[in-house]
Design an enzyme around this catalytic site. Structure first.
Site, short mmCIF file in Angstrom:
data_model
loop_
_atom_site.label_atom_id
_atom_site.label_comp_id
_atom_site.label_asym_id
_atom_site.label_seq_id
_atom_site.Cartn_x
_atom_site.Cartn_y
_atom_site.Cartn_z
N LYS A 109 0.80 -1.20 0.00
CA LYS A 109 0.00 0.00 0.00
C LYS A 109 0.85 1.27 0.00
O LYS A 109 0.36 2.35 -0.28
CB LYS A 109 -0.86 0.03 1.28
CG LYS A 109 -1.76 -1.14 1.49
CD LYS A 109 -2.36 -1.06 2.91
CE LYS A 109 -2.84 -2.42 3.35
NZ LYS A 109 -3.20 -2.40 4.79
N GLU B 15 7.61 2.69 -6.18
CA GLU B 15 7.66 2.30 -4.77
C GLU B 15 7.80 3.54 -3.90
O GLU B 15 8.29 4.58 -4.34
CB GLU B 15 8.87 1.39 -4.52
CG GLU B 15 8.52 -0.10 -4.46
CD GLU B 15 7.77 -0.49 -3.18
OE1 GLU B 15 7.05 0.34 -2.61
OE2 GLU B 15 7.90 -1.65 -2.78
N ASP C 171 14.39 -0.47 0.95
CA ASP C 171 15.11 -0.67 2.21
C ASP C 171 16.16 -1.77 1.94
O ASP C 171 17.23 -1.50 1.39
CB ASP C 171 14.06 -1.11 3.23
CG ASP C 171 14.45 -0.80 4.65
OD1 ASP C 171 15.64 -0.83 4.95
OD2 ASP C 171 13.57 -0.53 5.48
N LYS D 150 17.02 3.98 1.08
CA LYS D 150 17.87 3.83 2.27
C LYS D 150 19.00 2.90 1.88
O LYS D 150 18.97 1.71 2.24
CB LYS D 150 17.05 3.14 3.37
CG LYS D 150 16.57 4.00 4.49
CD LYS D 150 16.00 3.10 5.58
CE LYS D 150 14.92 3.79 6.35
NZ LYS D 150 14.32 2.89 7.37
N PHE E 72 13.64 5.30 10.95
CA PHE E 72 12.31 4.78 10.68
C PHE E 72 11.37 5.94 10.36
O PHE E 72 11.08 6.76 11.22
CB PHE E 72 11.78 3.96 11.86
CG PHE E 72 10.53 3.23 11.49
CD1 PHE E 72 10.59 2.04 10.78
CD2 PHE E 72 9.28 3.76 11.80
CE1 PHE E 72 9.43 1.37 10.40
CE2 PHE E 72 8.11 3.10 11.42
CZ PHE E 72 8.19 1.91 10.72
N VAL E 73 10.93 6.00 9.11
CA VAL E 73 10.12 7.14 8.67
C VAL E 73 8.68 6.72 8.40
O VAL E 73 8.39 5.59 8.03
CB VAL E 73 10.72 7.80 7.41
CG1 VAL E 73 12.00 8.53 7.75
CG2 VAL E 73 10.98 6.77 6.30
N ASP F 254 3.95 3.58 6.64
CA ASP F 254 3.22 3.33 7.88
C ASP F 254 4.11 2.89 9.03
O ASP F 254 5.21 2.38 8.84
CB ASP F 254 2.18 2.23 7.65
CG ASP F 254 2.83 0.86 7.42
OD1 ASP F 254 3.61 0.74 6.47
OD2 ASP F 254 2.57 -0.06 8.23
C1 PRP Z 1 7.51 -1.52 2.70
C2 PRP Z 1 7.74 -0.48 1.63
C3 PRP Z 1 8.35 -1.25 0.50
C4 PRP Z 1 9.15 -2.33 1.22
C5 PRP Z 1 10.60 -1.95 1.26
O1 PRP Z 1 6.32 -2.20 2.40
O2 PRP Z 1 6.52 0.12 1.23
O3 PRP Z 1 7.35 -1.86 -0.30
O4 PRP Z 1 8.63 -2.41 2.57
O5 PRP Z 1 11.34 -2.88 2.01
P1 PRP Z 1 12.47 -3.84 1.39
O6 PRP Z 1 13.27 -3.04 0.40
O7 PRP Z 1 13.26 -4.23 2.60
O8 PRP Z 1 11.79 -5.02 0.75
P2 PRP Z 1 5.57 -3.11 3.46
O9 PRP Z 1 5.99 -4.52 3.25
O10 PRP Z 1 5.73 -2.53 4.82
O11 PRP Z 1 4.04 -3.01 3.00
P3 PRP Z 1 3.16 -1.66 2.85
O12 PRP Z 1 3.64 -0.99 1.60
O13 PRP Z 1 1.77 -2.14 2.72
O14 PRP Z 1 3.41 -0.83 4.08
MG MG Z 2 4.66 -1.14 5.66
MN MN Z 3 5.31 -1.39 0.41
#
Ligand code: PRP
Ligand code: MG
Ligand code: MN
Length: 185
Positions: A43, A99, A103, A131, A152-153, A159
């Site tokens: 999301k 995206e 991370d 990051k 952590f943002v 979220d």
């Molecule tokens: C978060 C963010 C990216 C992903 C990055 O999504 O929105 O999609 O993690 O992390 P990575 O590079 O370590 O894979 P999350 O899985 O929290 O889902 P969300 O988008 O629904 O919050």
């Molecule tokens: Mg998330």
């Molecule tokens: Mn995500």
């Protein structure tokens, strides 16, 4: 909600300016392509993609994917489960993945290979935040908003426990708002 924020890292104004800049660049780069599919990753990317596509002056298609890593503890395994696949065909199209943040890079690395196997004409990556200090796998970013330190943002789609996505800026939570287990300090 604002009382939970310790500091604003990227203001609404800075985001707005960056959107215009990225949108213009994407418009220039894709101006000769008539089959561009912009893919948002749910999301987190929802706010970013909704605002960004208004600055892309081309008749692009829009689609979404929802993914989830197999449990928090196995996030590092890089195994990602598809919760919602694309509705649109990928073959022969120019795919732009959007995206909110990269991370470890594991989510995007998985999505990239998965979409690549569907024979698109090209795939590029656009992320609002990066990051690089947390990277576990190499990801080549084509369009970047902001590089940020390992903090952590939240906000503008990002979220903490599914909350704070609706903040119009990118900020850092006060330590007392974050559960002890989630607090790096
Ligand atoms: C978060 C963010 C990216 C992903 C990055 O999504 O929105 O999609 O993690 O992390 P990575 O590079 O370590 O894979 P999350 O899985 O929290 O889902 P969300 O988008 O629904 O919050
Ligand atoms: Mg998330
Ligand atoms: Mn995500």
């Amino acid at each position: 909600m604002l009382e939970d924020i310790k500091e604003i890292l990227i203001t609404e104004e800075e985001i707005k300016n960056k959107l215009r800049e990225l949108g213009e660049k994407i418009t220039r780069d894709y101006k000769d392509k008539d089959n561009v599919l912009v893919v948002g990753v749910l999301k987190g990317a929802v706010l970013f993609i909704a605002d960004l596509i208004r600055h892309i002056q081309l008749p692009v298609q829009l689609d979404f994917m929802a993914v989830s890593s197999y449990g928090a503890s196995t996030k590092s395994s890089g195994v990602v489960r598809i919760l919602k696949d694309l509705d649109e065909e990928v073959e022969g199209k120019h795919i732009l993945i959007v995206e909110d943040i990269i991370d470890s890079g594991l989510t995007l690395s998985y999505l990239y290979s998965m979409l690549k196997s569907r024979k698109p004409a090209s795939i590029k990556i656009c992320t609002l935040l990066d990051k690089p200090s947390r990277r576990k796998v190499d990801i080549e970013v084509d369009y970047l908003g902001f590089e940020i330190p390992d903090l952590f943002v939240v906000g503008y789609g990002l979220d903490y426990n599914e909350k704070y996505r609706n903040l119009p800026f990118i900020g850092i939570l006060k330590p007392e708002v974050v559960k002890p287990a989630d607090n790096p300090d």
